[in-house]
Design an enzyme around this catalytic site. Sequence first.
Site, PDB file in Angstrom:
ATOM      1  N   THR A 119       0.821  -1.214   0.000  1.00 32.11           N
ATOM      2  CA  THR A 119       0.000   0.000   0.000  1.00 32.11           C
ATOM      3  C   THR A 119       0.852   1.260   0.000  1.00 32.11           C
ATOM      4  O   THR A 119       1.957   1.254   0.520  1.00 32.11           O
ATOM      5  CB  THR A 119      -0.847  -0.049   1.296  1.00 32.11           C
ATOM      6  OG1 THR A 119      -1.753  -1.116   1.172  1.00 32.11           O
ATOM      7  CG2 THR A 119      -1.576   1.230   1.580  1.00 32.11           C
ATOM      8  N   ASP A 171      -8.431  -2.295   5.270  1.00 28.35           N
ATOM      9  CA  ASP A 171      -8.434  -1.154   6.189  1.00 28.35           C
ATOM     10  C   ASP A 171      -8.340   0.191   5.475  1.00 28.35           C
ATOM     11  O   ASP A 171      -8.782   1.213   6.007  1.00 28.35           O
ATOM     12  CB  ASP A 171      -7.224  -1.245   7.128  1.00 28.35           C
ATOM     13  CG  ASP A 171      -5.917  -1.226   6.340  1.00 28.35           C
ATOM     14  OD1 ASP A 171      -5.686  -2.178   5.562  1.00 28.35           O
ATOM     15  OD2 ASP A 171      -5.148  -0.256   6.456  1.00 28.35           O
ATOM     16  N   THR A 187      -0.331   0.708   6.709  1.00 33.99           N
ATOM     17  CA  THR A 187      -0.118  -0.358   5.733  1.00 33.99           C
ATOM     18  C   THR A 187       0.085  -1.667   6.486  1.00 33.99           C
ATOM     19  O   THR A 187       0.523  -1.652   7.630  1.00 33.99           O
ATOM     20  CB  THR A 187       1.107  -0.055   4.842  1.00 33.99           C
ATOM     21  OG1 THR A 187       1.434  -1.229   4.089  1.00 33.99           O
ATOM     22  CG2 THR A 187       2.327   0.349   5.645  1.00 33.99           C
ATOM     23  N   GLY A 188      -0.254  -2.771   5.845  1.00 36.09           N
ATOM     24  CA  GLY A 188      -0.062  -4.068   6.490  1.00 36.09           C
ATOM     25  C   GLY A 188      -1.304  -4.915   6.360  1.00 36.09           C
ATOM     26  O   GLY A 188      -2.193  -4.613   5.548  1.00 36.09           O
TER      27      GLY A 188
HETATM   28  N1  ASP Z   1      -3.471  -2.718   4.210  1.00 36.01           N
HETATM   29  C1  ASP Z   1      -3.666  -3.223   2.880  1.00 36.01           C
HETATM   30  C2  ASP Z   1      -4.892  -4.079   2.864  1.00 36.01           C
HETATM   31  O1  ASP Z   1      -5.042  -4.914   3.707  1.00 36.01           O
HETATM   32  C3  ASP Z   1      -2.500  -3.995   2.368  1.00 36.01           C
HETATM   33  C4  ASP Z   1      -1.170  -3.315   2.461  1.00 36.01           C
HETATM   34  O2  ASP Z   1      -0.933  -2.471   3.301  1.00 36.01           O
HETATM   35  O3  ASP Z   1      -0.316  -3.627   1.644  1.00 36.01           O
HETATM   36  O4  ASP Z   1      -5.663  -3.967   1.961  1.00 36.01           O
END
Ligand code: ASP
Length: 303
Positions: free
Chosen positions: A172, A203, A223-224
């Site tokens: 993200t 999220d 992010t995560g």
């Molecule tokens: N937070 C993002 C999601 O779960 C993924 C990411 O941060 O890469 O959609």
Amino acid sequence: MFANRADCDTVNPMRHLPAIIVHGGAGADPGDAPDEIRDGIRAAVLAGWRVLADGGRGLDAVEAAVRVLEDAPRFNAGRGSVLTSTGTVETDASIMEGDQLRCGAVGAVSRIANPVTLARHVLEDGRHVLLVGDGALQFARAVGMPECDPADLVTERRRRQLDAATADIKGTVGAVALDRQGTIAAATSTGGMSGKLPGRVGDTPLIGCGTYADSALGGVSCTGTGEAIIRAVLARRALDILRDTEDPDYAAHVAVDLLVEQGRGEGGLILLDAKGRIGYAQSTIFMPVGWMTPSFHEPQVPF
Ligand code: ASP
């Protein structure tokens, strides 16, 4: 592995000196095309900084920064998004300003190359906060946003990752800015998690989870693992911790601890407080970040 506090520019005491920080996701592989990651982060910081340096608005700065990363196929947002289990791109994005707490978000959107701009239209329209799927696409048509062939958003790299069952790829992008008027803005954009079920929303478009801005406190972009960030209500809680500690970098680290312990997932966040001081932390090996304040002549991209 946490970022070192000494790496941050934490000295920007005047309230209305502008500042911007961007991230390129807490799952990026530091060994995979690091130059592309660095160039993208640098270009995004510069795009946002130009707006702020000219006296422009934080909202315009974070939108400009995120659009650069949506256009760069190395990042998991816009073109270059990770793919669903059926090989399609479905993006999520949000944007918020911290004076009136106005916000806009879109979820599970295809055919739009710059979802952060669609989220901005939702914010400016003002009737709703979050539009998803076909409804979001109809809204995009109504406001005259360009539509693309869904195949244009799919890159060969992402197809290979899906074929190799490299699920759980995170990357993200996000930005938080403070403008000369003292307004904090934050934006986040993502393709989500590789191999996710069609229709899954993470999220990123959930205000308070992936993104939050409050000009009295600061702004956050996360992010995560989306499901873990939602469980932890991470962005808003990071600002509550900031209010109690008045230390952006410490707040970022405590919030990431919450993500791991209570959310039961991995990730990271960037944070900017109302004085333009930055903080960031991640529980993953790598999260590319870059920032710019008047203390520097060029973007700080410490990797
Ligand atoms: N937070 C993002 C999601 O779960 C993924 C990411 O941060 O890469 O959609």
